[in-house]
Write a protein that holds these residues in place. Structure first.
Motif, PDB file in Angstrom:
ATOM      1  N   GLY A  11      -9.492  -2.355  -0.998  1.00  0.00           N
ATOM      2  CA  GLY A  11     -10.191  -3.327  -1.830  1.00  0.00           C
ATOM      3  C   GLY A  11     -10.959  -4.442  -1.144  1.00  0.00           C
ATOM      4  N   GLY A  12     -10.944  -4.546   0.190  1.00  0.00           N
ATOM      5  CA  GLY A  12     -11.830  -5.505   0.861  1.00  0.00           C
ATOM      6  C   GLY A  12     -11.236  -6.868   1.164  1.00  0.00           C
ATOM      7  N   GLY A  13     -11.897  -7.911   0.643  1.00  0.00           N
ATOM      8  CA  GLY A  13     -11.650  -9.300   1.048  1.00  0.00           C
ATOM      9  C   GLY A  13     -10.200  -9.774   1.058  1.00  0.00           C
ATOM     10  N   ALA A  14      -9.437  -9.408   0.031  1.00  0.00           N
ATOM     11  CA  ALA A  14      -8.058  -9.897  -0.031  1.00  0.00           C
ATOM     12  C   ALA A  14      -7.240  -9.274   1.102  1.00  0.00           C
ATOM     13  CB  ALA A  14      -7.433  -9.558  -1.384  1.00  0.00           C
TER      14      ALA A  14
ATOM     15  N   PHE B 294      -7.901 -10.815  -5.390  1.00  0.00           N
ATOM     16  CA  PHE B 294      -6.471 -10.528  -5.240  1.00  0.00           C
ATOM     17  C   PHE B 294      -5.945  -9.518  -6.256  1.00  0.00           C
ATOM     18  CE2 PHE B 294      -6.836 -14.303  -2.634  1.00  0.00           C
ATOM     19  CZ  PHE B 294      -6.091 -13.913  -1.530  1.00  0.00           C
ATOM     20  N   SER B 295      -6.764  -9.221  -7.255  1.00  0.00           N
ATOM     21  CA  SER B 295      -6.296  -8.215  -8.210  1.00  0.00           C
ATOM     22  C   SER B 295      -6.254  -6.836  -7.537  1.00  0.00           C
ATOM     23  CB  SER B 295      -7.208  -8.183  -9.436  1.00  0.00           C
ATOM     24  OG  SER B 295      -8.471  -7.675  -9.060  1.00  0.00           O
ATOM     25  N   LYS B 296      -6.986  -6.712  -6.412  1.00  0.00           N
ATOM     26  CA  LYS B 296      -6.998  -5.408  -5.726  1.00  0.00           C
ATOM     27  C   LYS B 296      -5.895  -5.283  -4.674  1.00  0.00           C
ATOM     28  CE  LYS B 296     -11.939  -4.552  -6.212  1.00  0.00           C
ATOM     29  NZ  LYS B 296     -13.186  -4.862  -5.502  1.00  0.00           N
ATOM     30  N   LEU B 297      -5.090  -6.327  -4.562  1.00  0.00           N
ATOM     31  CA  LEU B 297      -4.085  -6.318  -3.503  1.00  0.00           C
ATOM     32  C   LEU B 297      -2.721  -5.955  -4.072  1.00  0.00           C
ATOM     33  CD1 LEU B 297      -4.137  -7.213  -0.439  1.00  0.00           C
ATOM     34  CD2 LEU B 297      -2.958  -9.246  -1.236  1.00  0.00           C
TER      35      LEU B 297
END
Ligand code: PFF
Length: 450
Positions: A39-42, A208-211
């Motif tokens: 998911g990237g940034g988180a 953070f929903s992707k973490l």
């Protein structure tokens, strides 16, 4: 230093060789693909937190243990904690080195093929989907990827037989800085592509929903993998470091250089991923599919592609050398094999598993163990289980078993009084690191819900 033991000749040599181990496919191939899948940034933020909080202290710990022990990891634990089972950490390291070296050689084999393709200008005029096809066609083959895997392993073996100073130090010193420059040039091209903004946001803007708990464990695994920790590599290299060297600054410089290269690789790749409509979660092929697109879009792309893949091979080589070194130093010092014999034995063992990993993208694609292909099983279990578990044991050893005075005399120098930084370091390895690693594990296996 034990008699007859090789050592690094200069301060830059130590840092270059340890950085050579840390900087490799982990930064340029694995970091972007694992980040893309999570998911990237988180993921990026958590990864950075692990590097700072756990990675740097663990690297310092490993180097200290190695320098105090003056042996391979197994022998070091036997020496520092006689009549205990701590030597099992060293055994785990040798096992992890075997697993990692197997899939690492398979991927390094891909980079050799890509170097060949770059030299013969085989990316020219190909669209994004054609480049994708080129990657899958090649990796799903039988002979070519297997042969490249073995060629790469043979190259690694040759350098290891040559010995520590002559082999490792010489190459690392000149070529690592060159890799850095090439990646910066790729960054400049990537961030000026149309649509680059989306890629930079993917990399740096946390969502953070992707973490999930699995992503957190993978960030931990990636941070250890990238810094070559939890395996005894830095213990082995630590044993070659001169007593006068300040380990704190060596560990910090290596970690910073390693992290910088990973971030710069991310900046070269994600803007291009979005600009060329590639899926960020494409998996292990991500870099191999993305970068040839970038080369086509830059003046001098041919030269840069050849240079880039050449340096990537070298970066992979300086890392695989350190992996093989763990195995070979164990064989030579504990089983009393000659260096050449030890290398041949290791080559034969890893060669078999390396080819199996390589075939996992082809004929063995549907062969699953515990739900993973052989490649994924080796990749996943070594990074996300073996390295963190051994990392946990290593900090527990230094924090609770080893005498505080002995830790201080390695980290600070003999007879030097504890300062604030050392106290923080001790607090981290005694409490924070064991607690954090355990928490991440329990969370990932579902025993704890955070
Ligand atoms: N750190 C290396 C990389 O990032 O490519 C891989 C590696 C080398 C992992 C040595 C572990 C190790 F002990």
């Amino acid at each position: 230093m034990q008699q007859g033991r090789d050592g690094f000749s200069s301060r830059f040599g130590v840092i270059a060789a340890a950085a050579g181990s840390a900087i490799g496919l982990g930064n340029i191939w694995r970091f972007p693909y694992v980040l893309g899948e999570n998911g990237g940034g988180a993921f990026f933020l958590v990864y950075m937190a692990f590097i700072l909080l756990l990675g740097i202290p663990l690297m310092l710990t490993e180097m200290s243990i190695g320098r105090a022990g003056q042996r391979n990891p197994y022998g070091t634990f036997r020496f520092l904690a006689p009549k205990t089972k701590w030597y099992l950490v060293g055994v785990m390291g040798v096992a992890a080195a075997f697993l990692i070296l197997s899939f690492y050689s398979a991927v390094a084999g891909w980079t050799l093929q890509y170097l060949y393709d770059a030299i013969f200008n085989n990316f020219a005029g190909k669209s994004s989907s054609e480049l994708f096809g080129m990657f899958t066609n090649f990796t799903s083959g039988v002979y070519t990827p297997s042969i490249w895997t073995l060629v790469f392993l043979m190259m690694t073996g040759l350098v290891v037989v040559a010995g520590v100073e002559k082999g490792i130090e010489k190459y690392a010193k000149i070529l690592m800085p060159m890799l850095f420059v090439i990646i910066i040039i790729l960054d400049i091209r990537a961030i000026t592509l149309d649509g680059a903004k989306e890629g930079l946001e993917f990399l740096f803007k946390p969502d953070f929903s992707k973490l999930d708990s699995k992503a957190v464990l993978e960030a931990l695994g990636q941070s250890f993998f990238s810094l070559s920790l939890g395996m005894g590599t830095m213990i082995t290299y630590g044993s070659y470091i001169n007593k006068k060297e300040k380990l704190f600054s060596s560990a910090t410089s290596v970690s910073i250089a390693d992290t910088l290269i990973a971030v710069l690789a991310g900046v070269a790749i994600f803007p291009a991923v979005f600009a060329f409509g590639i899926e960020p979660d494409s998996g292990p092929g991500l870099v191999f599919i993305t970068l040839p697109n970038v080369f086509q879009q830059m003046p001098g792309g041919y030269v840069f592609s050849v240079l880039f893949f050449f340096l990537l091979v070298i970066a992979a080589l300086t890392s695989s050398i350190s992996l093989l070194e763990v195995v070979v130093s164990y064989f030579t010092e504990e089983l009393k094999l000659t260096r050449a014999k030890a290398t041949i034995v290791a080559f034969a063992g890893v060669g078999v598993f390396g080819v199996l990993c390589s075939l996992s993208s082809g004929p063995l694609k549907d062969f699953h163990l515990l739900g993973f292909t052989i490649f994924d099983l080796f990749d996943y279990t070594s990074s996300n289980i073996l390295l963190p578990v051994a990392g946990l044991l290593i900090v527990l050893f230094a924090g609770w078993k080893w005498k505080r005075m002995s830790v201080a005399s390695e980290v600070l120098g003999e007879g030097i009084k504890e300062n604030m930084l050392f106290k923080i370091f001790m607090f981290i390895i005694k409490f924070i690191a064991p607690f954090a690693i355990t928490l991440v594990f329990l969370n990932a296996v579902g025993l704890l819900k955070l």
